[in-house]
Design an enzyme around this catalytic site. Structure first.
Site: not given
Length: 777
Positions: A312, A314, A319, A596, A598, A603
């Site tokens: 999962h 991604k 370079d 979608h 995450k 603070d």
């Protein structure tokens, strides 16, 4: 001065061995790290001739890996001993001793293997060139003494290298915050990328600047995705048409022709006919056919049958100097703008180049998912009648050493997977970080954190630093916690769930309630993208973690503090939008914006963006592989929290304000009524005028309007599935039976999450009964 996340002590919640895997050092022994695979591992520093760098190696004595060989040799030795005893006068103990010698040779051969943490290559140390950790070229015989050392080019014998006990650590200078491979990196530029337009543009810019290598890892990938779709990119190309030069596959092919090496890792899904088809086989075949410099590996969990653990992670690395990390895949349905439009109906529907979402890129999973990516430009739904599902996601762009840490993760995984599933692929030799002068130096301290285990690319332990980062951020919060995540399933849902995110939130809320301090937890979680059994499984774990089952977060707080209004401390929200029908402006449609992203912001000081959901699959480390970046800005600016003047991270606060302006409609308010309040009106999340007067008031007003115009959408009124079905709740699109004029009162995209939806039903799906609770959450 705010307390720095990178100097905080380790969380006591993570001391439980059932929630995390940690290493224990011993002064008199090598570093031993037992796991559940029957493998013992040790670690020491050595020079690896495979990657030609000083690094730490895991000394592997994997008894299961060669169990079949030892069994065969043991059986052969026993048969040989019996034959010798029958035909000669050799005694039983002499035959047993001979068999033991053979077994000892085999065991020695297995014990003398080492695995480099940088390149994941198995290496041995040659006695003829003891200064090098050398790879070997196996000869015709398997036993030691017949292998050729690639360092000294001679056949030789082999020895172990451990001399002094050492604790496994990063090969780079500086201590790692979570005993993880990457320490905090100062002087890093961090740029959050909100929504698909920003992400795809950043990917296009990075790819165009590539000079030597492009690394990509995706859960799902599509080849014919246009990375640039803005109007300014179209005006120079035949009357605002999409330009094939900006198409993903064409950009990679062009770079490959220029000599850039392109490496792509894809998750190899299993049980495609019964569970999920990401078309990874078609993508691997298509991409590798473009040019010999494009290399693709598909890798999945090695367990037989239908397993749900996936790759999962991604990210895109160019370079080894620029990396883009987060929740985005370069695939269909992900491109979107802050406006989150529902319709894309062009006058020339047969010409995909005049559409923003061409072909199957325009889709709604509530209606139909594409059955194939070939042909890509043929619509899978009727775009004149069915709207698309909008998509909200976030990535983060980092440079410098933080980007190099992401690159090291890719190299580690690539070589690991190549050794196991595709030996024909070239191995990548990792390079030490080489600083290049930049126009400006970043002001952030950033650290790459992961979920990774032996099956998914780690060399000799389970890395769950991403989980630890989330828990520690919650424990350090003093004013507010802002969360956007696709899923939420914590240990409060039942003993089958192990992660302690919910307990960390519970402990923090207890602390603030007892101290009578104003504190806010703002939790954004979507209504399911899935339909049927999949949606019920997601809702089951979400609701059992939040407000059902007897031990959920809200139930425990309500039992412990019966006189406290919990709405003052925590709220759950999601995103929704609407549009008029293209063919009938008197009717409207609505759709939930699939959230979608995450991310977590604490603070306005610390933020984390990753690919990880808040569940066991993403957090425990030995299930799905995940990656993310946690950062703080050393540039502090004055702000207000809980009525007090405080110093906060400039970068992190700007990130939160950008998200809030989009959700609240500050950026798209035409009459300026909201915009004139300015950014300062959103600084103090603890202030009731912000939390209730702006945030909650917007969510409640929008929710009430949508429920009045579209009474069949999920809401707190539908406390049973039967009531939801009887109201027509399964219809897509939701029927518009109210006054469309009311929709003019909607501001932004924020709505209340219906956490009382199906409150009186016990949600248990056939899917969970078939594959088990552990896999579903």
């Amino acid at each position: 001065m705010p307390q720095s996340f990178f100097h905080a002590p380790r969380s006591p919640l993570l001391a439980d061995p059932t929630t995390t895997t940690t290493s224990q050092s011993n002064k008199n022994e090598w570093l031993k790290m037992p796991d559940n695979t029957g493998t013992k591992r040790y670690s020491h520093q050595a020079w690896c001739s495979a990657c030609r760098q000083l690094t730490f190696h895991g000394h592997v004595a994997n008894w299961k890996r060669y169990a079949w060989l030892w069994t065969a040799l043991g059986t052969a030795a026993m048969l040989a001993a019996l034959r010798v005893m029958v035909s000669t006068s050799v005694s039983c103990w002499q035959a047993a001793a001979a068999a033991a010698c053979v077994a000892r040779l085999v065991v020695r051969r297995g014990r003398e293997a080492f695995q480099c943490q940088r390149c994941c290559r198995l290496t041995l140390r040659c006695r003829s060139c003891t200064e090098a950790m050398a790879t070997v070229n196996h000869g015709s015989k398997w036993l030691p003494g017949s292998d050729e050392c690639l360092a000294c080019q001679t056949g030789t014998s082999w020895s172990t290298i451990a001399r002094q006990p050492k604790r496994m650590q990063s090969q780079d200078k500086g201590a790692s915050r979570f005993d993880q491979y990457a320490p905090p990196r100062p002087d890093t530029t961090v740029k959050p990328l909100v929504d698909g337009e920003a992400f795809f543009e950043a990917c296009a810019d990075a790819i165009e600047q590539a000079e030597s290598s492009i690394y990509m890892s995706f859960w799902h990938m599509s080849d014919k995705i246009y990375l640039r779709r803005r109007r300014e990119h179209r005006e120079s190309n035949n009357n605002n048409a999409l330009d094939d030069r900006h198409r993903f596959d064409m950009m990679l092919k062009r770079k490959a022709q220029q000599g850039v090496q392109v490496y792509i890792l894809l998750w190899k899904e299993k049980s495609r006919k019964f569970w999920l088809d990401n078309f990874s086989a078609e993508m691997a075949e298509t991409m590798q056919a473009l040019h010999p410099n494009i290399h693709v590996i598909r890798h999945g969990h090695p367990a037989w049958g239908m397993t749900l653990w996936s790759h999962h992670q991604k990210f895109v690395v160019v370079d080894e100097l620029v990396a883009i990390v987060g929740g985005f895949d370069v695939c269909l349905g992900r491109y979107d703008t802050p406006a989150h439009e529902l319709w894309d109906v062009s006058d020339a529907s047969d010409n995909h180049e005049r559409q923003t979402w061409p072909g199957i890129d325009y889709y709604n999973p509530h209606v139909r998912r594409p059955e194939s990516v070939r042909p890509f430009f043929r619509d899978c739904i009727d775009r004149s009648r069915v709207h698309r599902m909008p998509w909200h996601d976030v990535d983060v762009l980092v440079d410098g050493q933080a980007a190099h840490d992401v690159a090291r993760t890719f190299v580690q995984r690539w070589n690991h997977h190549a050794d196991r599933v595709d030996r024909a692929q070239p191995r990548i030799v990792p390079h030490p970080y080489q600083h290049r002068p930049a126009p400006s130096v970043g002001t952030c301290v950033a650290q790459v954190v992961r979920s990774q285990a032996e099956w998914s690319g780690e060399t000799n332990r389970t890395d769950c630093s991403l989980y630890e980062a989330h828990v520690r951020m919650i424990e350090l919060a003093q004013h507010f916690i802002y969360i956007e995540n696709q899923y939420f399933a914590c240990s409060m849902a039942g003993n089958v769930v192990r992660n302690q995110i919910g307990h960390a939130l519970l402990n923090k809320l207890r602390e603030m309630i007892r101290a009578k301090r104003t504190f806010r937890v703002i939790f954004m979680v979507p209504q399911p993208e899935e339909t049927g059994e999949g949606a019920l499984a997601i809702l089951h774990w979400l609701y059992r973690s939040v407000n059902r089952g007897g031990s959920s977060l809200l139930e425990r707080l309500a039992a412990e503090f019966p006189s406290v209004d919990l709405n003052e401390y925590i709220g759950f929200y999601c995103l929704r939008t609407h549009a008029l029908l293209p063919s009938d402006k008197t009717k409207a449609v609505t759709e939930n914006i699939y959230l979608h992203s995450k991310l977590m912001i604490v603070d306005d000081n610390t933020a984390i963006v990753s690919s990880a959901n808040l569940n066991d699959r993403s957090l425990l480390g030995d299930r799905d592989s995940e990656i993310g970046v946690v950062w703080e800005d050393t540039t502090l600016v004055e702000s207000v929290l809980n009525g007090e003047r405080v110093q906060v991270s400039a970068n992190v606060r700007a990130f939160r304000l950008a998200l809030w302006r989009e959700h609240l409609g500050f950026d798209d308010d035409s009459d300026g009524e909201v915009k004139k309040q300015g950014a300062e009106s959103l600084w103090d999340v603890c202030d009731s005028r912000v939390f209730h007067g702006i945030w909650n008031d917007t969510a409640r007003r929008n929710s009430a309007i949508y429920e009045a115009v579209f009474p069949t959408i999920p809401s707190d009124r539908h406390t049973t599935l039967r009531a939801f079905k009887s109201s027509g709740g399964l219809q897509v699109p939701a029927p518009c039976s109210g006054d469309v004029e009311l929709l003019s009162g909607v501001r932004g995209k924020l709505v209340l999450h219906p956490i009382r939806f199906m409150l009186h039903d016990h949600i248990e799906t056939q899917l969970e009964k078939f594959i088990g609770h552990r896999s579903c959450q």
